[in-house]
Design an enzyme around this catalytic site. Structure first.
Site, short mmCIF file in Angstrom:
data_model
loop_
_atom_site.label_atom_id
_atom_site.label_comp_id
_atom_site.label_asym_id
_atom_site.label_seq_id
_atom_site.Cartn_x
_atom_site.Cartn_y
_atom_site.Cartn_z
N ASN A 10 -6.23 21.62 23.62
CA ASN A 10 -7.81 21.38 22.97
C ASN A 10 -8.51 21.36 23.73
O ASN A 10 -8.61 19.96 25.05
CB ASN A 10 -7.33 20.35 21.43
CG ASN A 10 -8.96 20.23 21.25
OD1 ASN A 10 -9.55 20.78 21.30
ND2 ASN A 10 -9.34 18.71 20.20
N TRP A 11 -8.94 22.03 24.63
CA TRP A 11 -10.08 22.12 25.04
C TRP A 11 -11.69 21.14 25.19
O TRP A 11 -12.16 20.33 25.76
CB TRP A 11 -10.55 23.05 25.84
CG TRP A 11 -9.42 23.15 26.83
CD1 TRP A 11 -8.16 23.20 27.60
CD2 TRP A 11 -9.25 25.00 27.95
NE1 TRP A 11 -6.68 23.87 28.06
CE2 TRP A 11 -8.40 24.66 28.67
CE3 TRP A 11 -10.11 25.62 28.15
CZ2 TRP A 11 -8.45 25.52 29.54
CZ3 TRP A 11 -10.53 26.50 29.72
CH2 TRP A 11 -8.85 26.78 29.50
N LYS A 12 -12.25 20.41 23.92
CA LYS A 12 -12.26 19.79 23.15
C LYS A 12 -13.40 21.12 24.04
O LYS A 12 -13.81 22.37 23.40
CB LYS A 12 -12.34 18.81 22.96
CG LYS A 12 -11.43 18.05 23.23
CD LYS A 12 -11.45 16.58 22.89
CE LYS A 12 -9.88 16.57 22.13
NZ LYS A 12 -9.99 14.84 22.16
N HIS A 96 -9.78 18.17 12.72
CA HIS A 96 -9.68 17.58 13.86
C HIS A 96 -10.92 16.06 13.99
O HIS A 96 -11.94 16.51 13.23
CB HIS A 96 -10.02 18.29 15.22
CG HIS A 96 -10.02 16.89 16.67
ND1 HIS A 96 -10.22 16.34 16.79
CD2 HIS A 96 -8.61 16.96 17.03
CE1 HIS A 96 -9.99 15.40 18.16
NE2 HIS A 96 -8.65 15.66 18.52
N GLU A 98 -13.06 14.51 15.11
CA GLU A 98 -13.39 15.15 15.42
C GLU A 98 -14.94 15.21 15.41
O GLU A 98 -16.14 15.37 15.63
CB GLU A 98 -14.17 15.02 17.36
CG GLU A 98 -13.85 14.03 17.87
CD GLU A 98 -12.66 14.64 19.68
OE1 GLU A 98 -12.77 16.06 19.92
OE2 GLU A 98 -11.83 13.98 20.37
N GLU A 166 -2.79 12.62 14.46
CA GLU A 166 -2.92 12.12 15.65
C GLU A 166 -3.99 10.91 15.29
O GLU A 166 -5.31 11.35 15.26
CB GLU A 166 -4.30 13.81 16.38
CG GLU A 166 -3.57 14.60 16.72
CD GLU A 166 -4.84 15.50 17.60
OE1 GLU A 166 -4.76 15.47 19.05
OE2 GLU A 166 -6.39 15.12 17.27
N GLY A 172 -7.45 10.92 23.49
CA GLY A 172 -8.75 9.81 24.74
C GLY A 172 -8.57 8.86 25.06
O GLY A 172 -9.56 8.13 26.43
N SER A 210 -3.33 11.16 23.83
CA SER A 210 -2.71 10.54 24.91
C SER A 210 -1.65 11.13 25.11
O SER A 210 -0.52 10.18 26.39
CB SER A 210 -3.61 9.04 24.65
OG SER A 210 -4.41 8.68 25.32
N GLY A 231 -4.86 17.27 24.38
CA GLY A 231 -6.56 17.35 24.96
C GLY A 231 -6.64 17.24 26.30
O GLY A 231 -6.56 18.12 26.79
N GLY A 232 -6.81 16.24 26.73
CA GLY A 232 -6.65 16.50 27.92
C GLY A 232 -6.49 16.60 29.48
O GLY A 232 -6.23 16.95 30.41
P1 PGA Z 1 -6.37 13.91 24.45
O1 PGA Z 1 -6.97 14.51 22.56
O2 PGA Z 1 -4.88 14.72 24.55
O3 PGA Z 1 -7.14 13.77 25.41
O4 PGA Z 1 -5.44 12.14 23.66
C1 PGA Z 1 -6.16 15.06 21.87
C2 PGA Z 1 -6.93 15.58 20.72
O5 PGA Z 1 -7.71 14.83 20.06
O6 PGA Z 1 -6.60 16.66 20.62
#
Ligand code: PGA
Length: 249
Positions: A10-12, A96, A98, A166, A172, A210, A231-232
Protein backbone atom coordinates in the site's frame (compact mmCIF):
# COMPACT_ATOMS: atom_id res chain seq x y z
CA UNK A 1 -7.06 -25.60 3.89
CA UNK A 2 -4.22 -24.24 1.77
CA UNK A 3 -4.68 -20.56 1.16
CA UNK A 4 -2.46 -18.87 -1.42
CA UNK A 5 -0.26 -16.27 0.23
CA UNK A 6 -1.05 -12.66 -0.63
CA UNK A 7 1.52 -9.91 -0.17
CA UNK A 8 0.11 -6.47 -0.93
CA UNK A 9 1.90 -3.14 -0.89
CA UNK A 10 0.00 0.00 0.00
CA UNK A 11 1.90 3.00 -1.27
CA UNK A 12 -0.59 5.45 0.29
CA UNK A 13 -0.05 9.06 -0.93
CA UNK A 14 3.50 8.32 -2.06
CA UNK A 15 4.96 7.91 -5.52
CA UNK A 16 5.62 10.14 -8.50
CA UNK A 17 6.20 8.60 -11.90
CA UNK A 18 9.84 7.85 -11.04
CA UNK A 19 8.54 5.29 -8.53
CA UNK A 20 7.48 3.05 -11.41
CA UNK A 21 11.15 2.03 -11.49
CA UNK A 22 10.54 0.21 -8.16
CA UNK A 23 7.84 -1.93 -9.79
CA UNK A 24 10.14 -2.58 -12.70
CA UNK A 25 12.93 -3.67 -10.33
CA UNK A 26 10.54 -5.86 -8.34
CA UNK A 27 9.29 -7.34 -11.61
CA UNK A 28 12.82 -8.27 -12.65
CA UNK A 29 13.28 -10.07 -9.33
CA UNK A 30 9.98 -11.98 -9.23
CA UNK A 31 9.61 -12.77 -12.91
CA UNK A 32 10.31 -16.43 -12.25
CA UNK A 33 9.89 -18.55 -9.14
CA UNK A 34 7.05 -16.76 -7.37
CA UNK A 35 4.06 -18.50 -8.94
CA UNK A 36 2.74 -19.61 -5.56
CA UNK A 37 2.14 -16.14 -4.13
CA UNK A 38 -0.14 -13.27 -5.13
CA UNK A 39 1.86 -10.04 -5.32
CA UNK A 40 -0.10 -6.79 -5.43
CA UNK A 41 1.00 -3.14 -5.50
CA UNK A 42 -1.55 -0.45 -4.71
CA UNK A 43 0.00 2.76 -6.02
CA UNK A 44 -1.70 6.15 -5.98
CA UNK A 45 -4.49 6.34 -8.58
CA UNK A 46 -2.36 8.60 -10.77
CA UNK A 47 0.10 5.74 -11.38
CA UNK A 48 -2.37 2.88 -11.62
CA UNK A 49 -2.51 2.47 -15.37
CA UNK A 50 1.25 2.75 -15.85
CA UNK A 51 1.94 0.52 -12.84
CA UNK A 52 -0.36 -2.15 -14.29
CA UNK A 53 1.56 -2.08 -17.57
CA UNK A 54 4.91 -2.34 -15.82
CA UNK A 55 3.78 -5.10 -13.43
CA UNK A 56 1.83 -7.20 -15.90
CA UNK A 57 4.71 -9.07 -17.53
CA UNK A 58 6.10 -10.10 -14.14
CA UNK A 59 2.77 -11.22 -12.69
CA UNK A 60 2.49 -8.29 -10.29
CA UNK A 61 -1.15 -7.27 -9.88
CA UNK A 62 -2.23 -3.75 -9.04
CA UNK A 63 -4.96 -2.36 -6.84
CA UNK A 64 -6.61 0.90 -5.89
CA UNK A 65 -6.38 2.26 -2.33
CA UNK A 66 -10.07 3.15 -2.13
CA UNK A 67 -13.13 3.32 -4.35
CA UNK A 68 -16.47 5.10 -4.33
CA UNK A 69 -19.54 2.96 -3.74
CA UNK A 70 -21.21 4.20 -6.94
CA UNK A 71 -20.06 3.36 -10.48
CA UNK A 72 -20.09 6.98 -11.72
CA UNK A 73 -21.66 10.36 -11.04
CA UNK A 74 -21.24 13.77 -9.45
CA UNK A 75 -18.58 12.93 -6.85
CA UNK A 76 -15.68 15.27 -7.46
CA UNK A 77 -12.32 13.77 -6.70
CA UNK A 78 -13.57 10.23 -6.20
CA UNK A 79 -12.68 7.15 -8.23
CA UNK A 80 -15.10 4.28 -8.79
CA UNK A 81 -14.35 0.57 -8.66
CA UNK A 82 -15.24 0.34 -12.36
CA UNK A 83 -12.63 3.01 -13.13
CA UNK A 84 -9.99 1.10 -11.18
CA UNK A 85 -10.86 -2.07 -13.07
CA UNK A 86 -10.75 -0.13 -16.34
CA UNK A 87 -7.26 1.12 -15.43
CA UNK A 88 -6.11 -2.48 -14.99
CA UNK A 89 -6.51 -3.02 -11.24
CA UNK A 90 -7.51 -6.44 -9.98
CA UNK A 91 -7.74 -5.36 -6.33
CA UNK A 92 -8.88 -2.49 -4.15
CA UNK A 93 -8.24 -1.70 -0.49
CA UNK A 94 -11.36 -0.53 1.34
CA UNK A 95 -11.83 0.74 4.87
CA UNK A 96 -8.19 1.49 5.60
CA UNK A 97 -7.98 3.15 9.02
CA UNK A 98 -6.59 6.30 7.39
CA UNK A 99 -9.77 6.50 5.28
CA UNK A 100 -11.93 5.75 8.31
CA UNK A 101 -10.11 8.52 10.21
CA UNK A 102 -9.57 11.16 7.49
CA UNK A 103 -12.87 10.70 5.66
CA UNK A 104 -15.20 9.52 8.40
CA UNK A 105 -15.81 6.18 6.72
CA UNK A 106 -18.19 4.02 8.72
CA UNK A 107 -18.58 0.26 8.52
CA UNK A 108 -21.69 0.79 6.36
CA UNK A 109 -19.70 2.91 3.89
CA UNK A 110 -16.91 0.35 3.83
CA UNK A 111 -19.42 -2.43 3.12
CA UNK A 112 -20.94 -0.41 0.26
CA UNK A 113 -17.44 -0.01 -1.19
CA UNK A 114 -16.69 -3.72 -0.80
CA UNK A 115 -19.97 -4.48 -2.60
CA UNK A 116 -19.05 -2.03 -5.37
CA UNK A 117 -15.66 -3.72 -5.72
CA UNK A 118 -17.36 -7.09 -6.15
CA UNK A 119 -19.75 -5.71 -8.80
CA UNK A 120 -16.78 -4.32 -10.72
CA UNK A 121 -14.98 -7.66 -10.59
CA UNK A 122 -12.29 -6.44 -8.19
CA UNK A 123 -11.10 -8.38 -5.17
CA UNK A 124 -11.39 -6.24 -2.04
CA UNK A 125 -8.93 -6.05 0.84
CA UNK A 126 -11.17 -4.97 3.70
CA UNK A 127 -9.27 -3.38 6.58
CA UNK A 128 -10.12 -3.59 10.28
CA UNK A 129 -8.20 -2.85 13.45
CA UNK A 130 -8.46 -1.24 16.85
CA UNK A 131 -6.95 2.03 18.10
CA UNK A 132 -4.54 2.20 21.01
CA UNK A 133 -7.32 3.46 23.30
CA UNK A 134 -9.60 0.60 22.31
CA UNK A 135 -6.80 -1.87 22.92
CA UNK A 136 -6.00 -0.33 26.31
CA UNK A 137 -9.68 -0.70 27.23
CA UNK A 138 -9.47 -4.42 26.43
CA UNK A 139 -11.87 -3.97 23.53
CA UNK A 140 -9.66 -4.98 20.57
CA UNK A 141 -11.54 -8.16 19.78
CA UNK A 142 -14.96 -6.56 20.21
CA UNK A 143 -14.03 -3.67 17.92
CA UNK A 144 -12.63 -5.95 15.23
CA UNK A 145 -15.66 -8.23 15.48
CA UNK A 146 -17.99 -5.25 15.05
CA UNK A 147 -15.98 -3.97 12.08
CA UNK A 148 -16.05 -7.39 10.42
CA UNK A 149 -19.79 -7.75 10.95
CA UNK A 150 -20.40 -4.30 9.47
CA UNK A 151 -17.83 -4.16 6.68
CA UNK A 152 -17.72 -7.51 4.85
CA UNK A 153 -19.75 -7.79 1.61
CA UNK A 154 -23.57 -7.95 1.98
CA UNK A 155 -23.40 -11.41 0.47
CA UNK A 156 -20.29 -12.79 2.15
CA UNK A 157 -20.31 -15.81 -0.15
CA UNK A 158 -20.01 -13.68 -3.28
CA UNK A 159 -16.92 -12.29 -4.97
CA UNK A 160 -13.36 -12.51 -3.84
CA UNK A 161 -12.19 -10.60 -0.79
CA UNK A 162 -9.62 -10.67 1.95
CA UNK A 163 -9.35 -9.08 5.37
CA UNK A 164 -6.39 -7.05 6.58
CA UNK A 165 -6.07 -6.78 10.34
CA UNK A 166 -4.16 -3.58 10.97
CA UNK A 167 -4.05 -2.34 14.55
CA UNK A 168 -4.08 1.44 14.13
CA UNK A 169 -1.32 1.87 16.72
CA UNK A 170 0.99 -0.42 14.75
CA UNK A 171 0.70 1.43 11.43
CA UNK A 172 3.88 3.31 10.58
CA UNK A 173 5.10 3.16 14.19
CA UNK A 174 7.55 0.26 14.14
CA UNK A 175 5.46 -1.40 16.89
CA UNK A 176 3.65 -4.68 16.37
CA UNK A 177 1.54 -6.95 18.56
CA UNK A 178 3.27 -10.10 19.83
CA UNK A 179 3.16 -13.12 17.54
CA UNK A 180 0.74 -14.80 19.92
CA UNK A 181 -1.56 -11.77 19.84
CA UNK A 182 -1.47 -11.69 16.02
CA UNK A 183 -2.29 -15.40 15.77
CA UNK A 184 -5.04 -15.15 18.40
CA UNK A 185 -6.84 -12.29 16.69
CA UNK A 186 -6.56 -13.88 13.25
CA UNK A 187 -7.98 -17.12 14.62
CA UNK A 188 -10.78 -15.19 16.29
CA UNK A 189 -11.50 -13.33 13.05
CA UNK A 190 -11.80 -16.62 11.17
CA UNK A 191 -14.29 -17.88 13.77
CA UNK A 192 -16.23 -14.62 13.53
CA UNK A 193 -16.31 -14.78 9.71
CA UNK A 194 -17.70 -18.32 9.89
CA UNK A 195 -20.40 -17.11 12.27
CA UNK A 196 -21.22 -14.35 9.77
CA UNK A 197 -21.79 -16.92 7.01
CA UNK A 198 -18.55 -16.23 5.13
CA UNK A 199 -16.44 -19.01 3.61
CA UNK A 200 -14.01 -18.53 6.47
CA UNK A 201 -11.58 -21.30 5.62
CA UNK A 202 -11.01 -19.75 2.17
CA UNK A 203 -10.87 -16.05 3.09
CA UNK A 204 -7.32 -14.80 3.28
CA UNK A 205 -6.47 -12.92 6.45
CA UNK A 206 -3.57 -10.50 6.20
CA UNK A 207 -1.65 -8.81 8.96
CA UNK A 208 -0.66 -5.16 8.46
CA UNK A 209 1.16 -2.61 10.58
CA UNK A 210 4.95 -2.15 10.57
CA UNK A 211 5.67 -5.32 8.61
CA UNK A 212 9.30 -5.18 7.48
CA UNK A 213 12.00 -7.52 6.17
CA UNK A 214 13.08 -8.40 9.73
CA UNK A 215 9.72 -9.40 11.22
CA UNK A 216 7.92 -10.74 8.12
CA UNK A 217 9.10 -14.33 8.31
CA UNK A 218 7.78 -15.06 11.79
CA UNK A 219 4.52 -13.18 11.22
CA UNK A 220 3.88 -14.96 7.91
CA UNK A 221 4.57 -18.32 9.53
CA UNK A 222 1.55 -17.98 11.86
CA UNK A 223 -1.12 -20.54 10.93
CA UNK A 224 -3.99 -18.09 10.46
CA UNK A 225 -1.97 -15.34 8.76
CA UNK A 226 -2.19 -15.71 4.99
CA UNK A 227 -0.20 -12.68 3.95
CA UNK A 228 0.59 -9.07 4.69
CA UNK A 229 -0.53 -5.58 3.83
CA UNK A 230 2.66 -3.55 3.79
CA UNK A 231 2.92 0.24 3.84
CA UNK A 232 6.32 1.88 4.23
CA UNK A 233 8.36 -1.23 3.45
CA UNK A 234 6.56 -1.67 0.09
CA UNK A 235 7.97 1.54 -1.35
CA UNK A 236 11.40 0.10 -2.05
CA UNK A 237 11.60 -2.96 -4.30
CA UNK A 238 14.43 -4.50 -2.26
CA UNK A 239 12.53 -4.42 1.05
CA UNK A 240 9.26 -5.56 -0.48
CA UNK A 241 11.05 -8.43 -2.22
CA UNK A 242 12.48 -9.60 1.11
CA UNK A 243 8.96 -9.66 2.58
CA UNK A 244 7.69 -11.66 -0.42
CA UNK A 245 10.58 -14.08 0.05
CA UNK A 246 9.71 -14.42 3.75
CA UNK A 247 6.28 -15.90 3.02
CA UNK A 248 5.91 -19.12 4.89
CA UNK A 249 3.90 -21.28 2.46
P1 PGA B 1 2.97 0.35 7.55
O1 PGA B 1 1.50 0.59 6.96
O2 PGA B 1 3.45 -0.95 6.97
O3 PGA B 1 3.77 1.52 7.04
O4 PGA B 1 2.86 0.31 9.03
C1 PGA B 1 0.62 -0.48 6.76
C2 PGA B 1 -0.70 0.04 6.23
O5 PGA B 1 -1.19 1.08 6.70
O6 PGA B 1 -1.30 -0.59 5.33
Amino acid sequence: MARRPLIAGNWKMNGLSAALAEIEALGEAVRSGYDDVDIVICPPATLLMAATEVGEAAGIDTGGQDCHAKPSGAHTGDVSADMLADAGAAWVIVGHSERRRDHGETDAIVRAKADAAGRAGLAAIICVGETQAERDAGAALAVVGRQLAGSIPSDPKSGSWAIAYEPVWAIGTGRTPTLQEIQDIHQAMRRELAALGAPASHVRLLYGGSVNPSNAREILALPDVDGALVGGASLKAGDFLKIIQARAR
